[in-house]
Write a protein that holds these residues in place. Structure first.
Motif, PDB file in Angstrom:
ATOM      1  N   ILE A  19       2.384 -26.778 -63.331  1.00  0.00           N
ATOM      2  CA  ILE A  19       1.428 -26.562 -64.808  1.00  0.00           C
ATOM      3  C   ILE A  19       1.434 -25.764 -65.587  1.00  0.00           C
ATOM      4  CG2 ILE A  19      -1.013 -27.026 -65.134  1.00  0.00           C
ATOM      5  CD1 ILE A  19      -2.231 -28.643 -62.400  1.00  0.00           C
ATOM      6  N   SER A  29      -6.047 -21.381 -64.443  1.00  0.00           N
ATOM      7  CA  SER A  29      -6.617 -21.411 -63.603  1.00  0.00           C
ATOM      8  C   SER A  29      -7.334 -23.683 -63.462  1.00  0.00           C
ATOM      9  CB  SER A  29      -7.539 -21.258 -62.558  1.00  0.00           C
ATOM     10  OG  SER A  29      -9.362 -21.591 -63.038  1.00  0.00           O
ATOM     11  N   ILE A  30      -6.805 -24.323 -62.575  1.00  0.00           N
ATOM     12  CA  ILE A  30      -6.925 -25.495 -62.564  1.00  0.00           C
ATOM     13  C   ILE A  30      -8.580 -25.827 -63.260  1.00  0.00           C
ATOM     14  CG2 ILE A  30      -7.595 -27.326 -61.296  1.00  0.00           C
ATOM     15  CD1 ILE A  30      -4.374 -27.270 -61.499  1.00  0.00           C
ATOM     16  N   LEU A  53      -4.794 -34.977 -57.666  1.00  0.00           N
ATOM     17  CA  LEU A  53      -5.601 -33.416 -58.499  1.00  0.00           C
ATOM     18  C   LEU A  53      -7.055 -33.757 -59.126  1.00  0.00           C
ATOM     19  CD1 LEU A  53      -2.678 -32.610 -60.904  1.00  0.00           C
ATOM     20  CD2 LEU A  53      -3.447 -31.187 -58.610  1.00  0.00           C
ATOM     21  N   GLU A  56      -8.748 -34.384 -55.660  1.00  0.00           N
ATOM     22  CA  GLU A  56      -9.467 -32.658 -55.299  1.00  0.00           C
ATOM     23  C   GLU A  56     -10.063 -31.678 -56.089  1.00  0.00           C
ATOM     24  OE1 GLU A  56      -9.622 -30.601 -52.355  1.00  0.00           O
ATOM     25  OE2 GLU A  56      -8.583 -32.504 -51.849  1.00  0.00           O
ATOM     26  N   TYR A  57      -9.818 -31.892 -57.766  1.00  0.00           N
ATOM     27  CA  TYR A  57     -10.939 -31.049 -58.568  1.00  0.00           C
ATOM     28  C   TYR A  57     -11.999 -31.570 -59.313  1.00  0.00           C
ATOM     29  CZ  TYR A  57      -7.028 -27.392 -57.788  1.00  0.00           C
ATOM     30  OH  TYR A  57      -6.170 -26.451 -56.574  1.00  0.00           O
ATOM     31  N   LEU A  86       2.230 -31.336 -67.624  1.00  0.00           N
ATOM     32  CA  LEU A  86       2.473 -31.395 -66.219  1.00  0.00           C
ATOM     33  C   LEU A  86       3.887 -31.766 -66.002  1.00  0.00           C
ATOM     34  CD1 LEU A  86       1.654 -31.604 -63.263  1.00  0.00           C
ATOM     35  CD2 LEU A  86       0.488 -33.559 -64.242  1.00  0.00           C
ATOM     36  N   ILE A 115      -1.593 -24.774 -58.179  1.00  0.00           N
ATOM     37  CA  ILE A 115      -1.978 -25.736 -57.446  1.00  0.00           C
ATOM     38  C   ILE A 115      -2.902 -25.203 -56.033  1.00  0.00           C
ATOM     39  CG2 ILE A 115      -2.150 -28.396 -56.594  1.00  0.00           C
ATOM     40  CD1 ILE A 115      -0.284 -28.898 -58.931  1.00  0.00           C
ATOM     41  N   ALA A 118      -3.230 -27.728 -52.697  1.00  0.00           N
ATOM     42  CA  ALA A 118      -1.917 -28.203 -52.504  1.00  0.00           C
ATOM     43  C   ALA A 118      -2.071 -28.413 -50.738  1.00  0.00           C
ATOM     44  CB  ALA A 118      -1.302 -27.004 -52.953  1.00  0.00           C
ATOM     45  N   TYR A 128       3.397 -35.940 -51.490  1.00  0.00           N
ATOM     46  CA  TYR A 128       3.176 -34.882 -51.027  1.00  0.00           C
ATOM     47  C   TYR A 128       3.262 -33.444 -50.064  1.00  0.00           C
ATOM     48  CZ  TYR A 128       2.281 -37.203 -55.309  1.00  0.00           C
ATOM     49  OH  TYR A 128       1.764 -37.819 -56.821  1.00  0.00           O
ATOM     50  N   SER A 130       3.055 -28.832 -49.804  1.00  0.00           N
ATOM     51  CA  SER A 130       2.751 -27.857 -50.026  1.00  0.00           C
ATOM     52  C   SER A 130       3.742 -27.027 -50.633  1.00  0.00           C
ATOM     53  CB  SER A 130       1.438 -27.302 -49.232  1.00  0.00           C
ATOM     54  OG  SER A 130       0.812 -25.097 -49.648  1.00  0.00           O
ATOM     55  N   THR A 151       2.224 -24.718 -55.487  1.00  0.00           N
ATOM     56  CA  THR A 151       2.301 -25.980 -56.116  1.00  0.00           C
ATOM     57  C   THR A 151       2.515 -27.158 -54.746  1.00  0.00           C
ATOM     58  OG1 THR A 151       2.759 -27.386 -57.559  1.00  0.00           O
ATOM     59  CG2 THR A 151       4.109 -25.920 -56.686  1.00  0.00           C
TER      60      THR A 151
END
Length: 222
Positions: A19, A29-30, A53, A56-57, A86, A115, A118, A128, A130, A151
């Motif tokens: 990102i 930051s995210i 994403l 999670e966020y 991204l 991230i 992760a 995915y 980390s 990430t």
């Protein structure tokens, strides 16, 4: 796509989720992405990552992710149509040069956003892993990023249909590995050609024929 009938033969490389925001951006930051537009390069293939994403966020409507053709990415950043991009790509010189080119000549290397969650995302979605982008990957002085940056990483795989004969896939796997040096010399994208995850619980299970080759190779080595 639908991988229900796919089985891995070999891992051929990896893509790293990045990102990126312009140098000097207030986004660090995210969480700061809320209220901003993020251009998703190669959109459809990365929708799964965007959803991961979001879960999670908890972005909800707080951040806008919009598919962005590579041909329009630089223009979209310059016109402020998007505030960040991204992309998922290998950390090769060619791909990193392309990333920096999106932000224009003389604009300075972009900043990468960690991230931080992760590990949790990787636990929830086996596609995915980390990964830490090494300090200074984008080069420059001071180093960019300034420290190793957390990430996500996704593997690229050579796959075969599960119904394909085990003997055929064993022979195919052997041929691939025996020709690895010449394949890599001709096609740099195959530089990561290697044994896939042999765990039965892997996100994409290994083909029995490939497993036979790798297990025999390990036994021979031992």
């Amino acid at each position: 796509g639908d991988l229900a009938n796919a089985r891995t033969v070999a891992r051929v490389g990896e893509g790293i989720a990045m990102i990126a925001v312009p140098s000097g951006s207030a986004i660090s930051s995210i969480a700061d992405l809320k209220g901003h537009a993020v251009g998703v390069l190669d959109g459809e293939i990365n929708h799964r990552l965007v959803k991961a994403l979001g879960r999670e966020y908890g972005f909800g409507a707080g951040a806008t992710f919009k598919d962005l053709p590579s041909s329009r990415a630089r223009q979209a950043l310059q016109s402020k149509e998007v505030d960040a991009v991204l992309l998922v790509a290998p950390l090769s010189k060619r791909h990193l040069t392309y990333l920096k080119s999106l932000f224009g000549e003389g604009a300075g290397a972009p900043n990468l956003i960690a991230i931080a969650a992760a590990g949790a995302i990787a636990d929830a979605d086996g596609a995915y892993e980390s990964f830490a982008i090494p300090r200074g990957t984008l080069r420059g002085a001071p180093p960019n990023p300034g420290d190793d940056l957390t990430t996500l990483r996704v593997g690229y795989y050579f796959v075969a249909q599960s119904k394909l004969s085990a003997d055929v896939v064993t022979s195919l796997t052997e041929a691939l590995m025996n020709a690895r040096e010449s394949l890599v010399a001709d096609h740099s994208i195959l530089s990561g050609l290697a044994e896939p995850d042999l765990d039965p619980d892997a996100n994409i299970p290994v083909h029995p024929g490939a497993a036979t080759y790798y297990n025999d190779a390990q036994q021979s080595f031992m």
